[in-house]
Design a protein around this motif. Structure first.
Motif, short mmCIF file in Angstrom:
data_model
loop_
_atom_site.label_atom_id
_atom_site.label_comp_id
_atom_site.label_asym_id
_atom_site.label_seq_id
_atom_site.Cartn_x
_atom_site.Cartn_y
_atom_site.Cartn_z
N ASN A 102 -8.08 7.86 -2.29
CA ASN A 102 -7.60 6.78 -3.43
C ASN A 102 -8.85 6.02 -3.62
OD1 ASN A 102 -4.49 5.53 -2.03
ND2 ASN A 102 -5.02 7.35 -2.97
N VAL A 103 -9.11 6.23 -4.92
CA VAL A 103 -10.23 5.23 -5.57
C VAL A 103 -9.68 3.99 -6.28
CG1 VAL A 103 -12.29 5.17 -6.88
CG2 VAL A 103 -11.40 7.38 -5.60
N TRP A 104 -10.10 2.79 -6.02
CA TRP A 104 -9.76 1.59 -6.88
C TRP A 104 -10.75 1.57 -7.99
CZ3 TRP A 104 -5.72 -1.54 -6.66
CH2 TRP A 104 -5.25 -1.90 -5.68
N GLY A 108 -13.23 -3.94 -15.65
CA GLY A 108 -13.98 -5.03 -15.84
C GLY A 108 -13.44 -6.22 -16.56
N ALA A 109 -12.22 -5.82 -17.13
CA ALA A 109 -11.41 -7.14 -17.72
C ALA A 109 -10.17 -7.50 -17.18
CB ALA A 109 -11.29 -6.31 -19.21
N GLY A 110 -10.27 -7.44 -15.83
CA GLY A 110 -9.09 -7.80 -14.96
C GLY A 110 -8.12 -6.66 -14.77
N ASN A 111 -8.23 -5.61 -15.46
CA ASN A 111 -7.15 -4.51 -15.08
C ASN A 111 -7.65 -3.64 -13.72
OD1 ASN A 111 -5.56 -4.84 -17.34
ND2 ASN A 111 -7.01 -4.16 -18.35
N TYR A 112 -6.64 -3.29 -12.92
CA TYR A 112 -7.06 -2.41 -11.72
C TYR A 112 -6.22 -1.44 -11.52
CZ TYR A 112 -10.61 -5.96 -10.18
OH TYR A 112 -11.54 -6.77 -9.94
N ALA A 113 -6.42 -0.29 -11.10
CA ALA A 113 -5.39 0.84 -10.69
C ALA A 113 -6.13 1.56 -9.57
CB ALA A 113 -5.19 1.87 -11.71
N VAL A 114 -5.35 2.49 -8.84
CA VAL A 114 -5.68 3.32 -7.98
C VAL A 114 -5.72 4.95 -8.53
CG1 VAL A 114 -5.16 4.42 -5.74
CG2 VAL A 114 -5.24 2.06 -5.83
N ILE A 115 -6.82 5.54 -8.61
CA ILE A 115 -6.66 6.89 -8.90
C ILE A 115 -6.74 7.70 -7.53
CG2 ILE A 115 -8.08 8.68 -10.22
CD1 ILE A 115 -7.01 6.46 -11.97
N SER A 116 -5.88 8.72 -7.47
CA SER A 116 -5.58 9.44 -6.28
C SER A 116 -5.62 10.97 -6.47
CB SER A 116 -4.06 9.28 -5.87
OG SER A 116 -3.85 9.91 -4.75
N THR A 117 -6.22 11.65 -5.68
CA THR A 117 -6.40 13.10 -5.82
C THR A 117 -5.08 13.62 -5.61
OG1 THR A 117 -7.48 13.23 -3.76
CG2 THR A 117 -8.73 13.15 -5.50
N GLU A 118 -4.66 14.90 -5.89
CA GLU A 118 -3.52 15.93 -5.64
C GLU A 118 -4.08 17.08 -5.50
OE1 GLU A 118 0.87 16.24 -5.12
OE2 GLU A 118 -0.69 14.42 -4.98
N SER A 130 -8.52 18.35 -12.64
CA SER A 130 -7.33 17.57 -13.69
C SER A 130 -6.11 17.36 -12.94
CB SER A 130 -7.25 18.75 -14.77
OG SER A 130 -6.79 20.06 -14.15
N GLN A 131 -6.36 17.08 -11.65
CA GLN A 131 -4.99 16.78 -11.00
C GLN A 131 -5.42 15.31 -10.25
OE1 GLN A 131 -3.31 20.34 -8.56
NE2 GLN A 131 -4.92 21.20 -9.60
N PHE A 132 -5.44 14.33 -11.06
CA PHE A 132 -5.31 12.77 -10.77
C PHE A 132 -4.19 12.03 -10.81
CE2 PHE A 132 -9.97 13.87 -11.40
CZ PHE A 132 -10.65 13.46 -10.01
N LYS A 133 -3.43 11.44 -9.89
CA LYS A 133 -2.32 10.40 -10.43
C LYS A 133 -2.92 8.94 -10.20
CE LYS A 133 1.04 13.57 -8.28
NZ LYS A 133 2.14 13.86 -7.36
N VAL A 134 -2.11 8.19 -10.83
CA VAL A 134 -2.22 6.82 -11.04
C VAL A 134 -1.33 6.03 -10.51
CG1 VAL A 134 -1.41 6.59 -13.23
CG2 VAL A 134 -3.07 4.91 -12.58
N PHE A 135 -1.57 5.03 -9.59
CA PHE A 135 -0.88 4.07 -8.91
C PHE A 135 -1.35 2.66 -9.03
CE2 PHE A 135 -0.79 8.25 -6.77
CZ PHE A 135 0.96 8.39 -6.60
#
Length: 251
Positions: A102-104, A108-118, A130-135
């Motif tokens: 999981n990578v936060w 830089g403009a106030g938006n955040y997400a977690v990119i997760s490997t699958e 090419s198998q990244f999920k977003v949470f």
């Protein structure tokens, strides 16, 4: 927390490359305890400081192993991640599932997400994976995800982050599509961030556990290696160093 050696990969040009090893600190932490009932989860860093033993007796429990080393760098600075499974007494076959990353990230403009490997990403080049999920972001419609692709149209299908294929459809993004995002933990975790998000203050995290029972049990890993691709400025400096070295050799 121990200081451990990981590999940093620098490539300045086809004719000049160098590999540097340096210390990178990881913290072991518990994310969720299945509402605090039953047997508790645990994670213990190994004696050599290059992995951890993850124990999640119940479904819904999660543990993590995180570092702030990449905070402030871009997603493109992660080259690859690999580790080896350690068999427990009585185990002869490796589990079909492995810890995921999981990578936060932020724009830089106030938006955040977690990119997760699958799936099994170990040893793969993140720029072409090419198998990244977003949470952990507002995922009610595709427009809320466009910031992840620099304002270009983004979509989420079965949790996978996707981009336009230019033909009216969607394809999974690769690490190269996310390379410019900044790695950073948000520091605070208001809704809609869920209970399963890593909240250790570390941007890069290796996670064991899920909301279901598929991760219930023990998984131990060692020989953890994270390769790092330098930022363009570092490449330029390294290239200049290589040219200086060549000039000295020809002097």
């Amino acid at each position: 927390m121990k200081s451990k050696l990981f590999t940093s990969l620098f490539v300045a040009a086809a004719a000049f490359s160098a590999t540097t090893a340096y210390a990178m600190d990881f913290d072991a932490f518990v994310i969720r305890n299945a509402n605090g009932t039953g047997d508790v989860p645990a994670i213990t860093e190994n004696a050599t400081g290059d992995g951890a033993k993850c124990e999640t007796p119940l479904g819904g429990q999660k543990v993590g192993y995180g570092t702030s080393h990449f905070d402030g760098q871009t997603f493109g600075s992660i080259g690859s991640v690999s580790f080896d499974w350690v068999a427990q007494p009585g185990e002869t076959v490796a589990p079909s599932i492995i810890p995921y990353v999981n990578v936060w990230v932020t724009d830089g403009a106030g938006n955040y997400a977690v990119i997760s490997t699958e799936n099994d990403y170990r040893g793969s080049d993140w720029s072409t994976w090419s198998q990244f999920k977003v949470f952990e972001t507002d995922m009610d419609n595709a427009g809320d995800l466009d910031w992840l692709l620099g304002g270009n149209a983004a979509n989420r299908s079965s949790q996978y982050l996707q981009k336009s294929d230019g033909l009216g459809g969607w394809v999974n993004v690769t690490g190269a599509d996310l390379a410019g995002l900044i790695i950073a933990d948000p520091g605070t975790y208001p809704a809609p961030i869920g209970t399963g998000a890593p909240k250790n203050g570390t941007g890069f995290n290796i996670i064991w556990g899920d909301t279901a029972t598929n991760y219930a049990g023990i998984y131990e890993y060692e020989n953890l290696v994270v390769t790092e691709v330098p930022e363009p400025a570092s490449l330029a400096l390294l290239g200049l160093g290589g040219l200086a070295l060549l000039r000295r050799r020809h002097a």
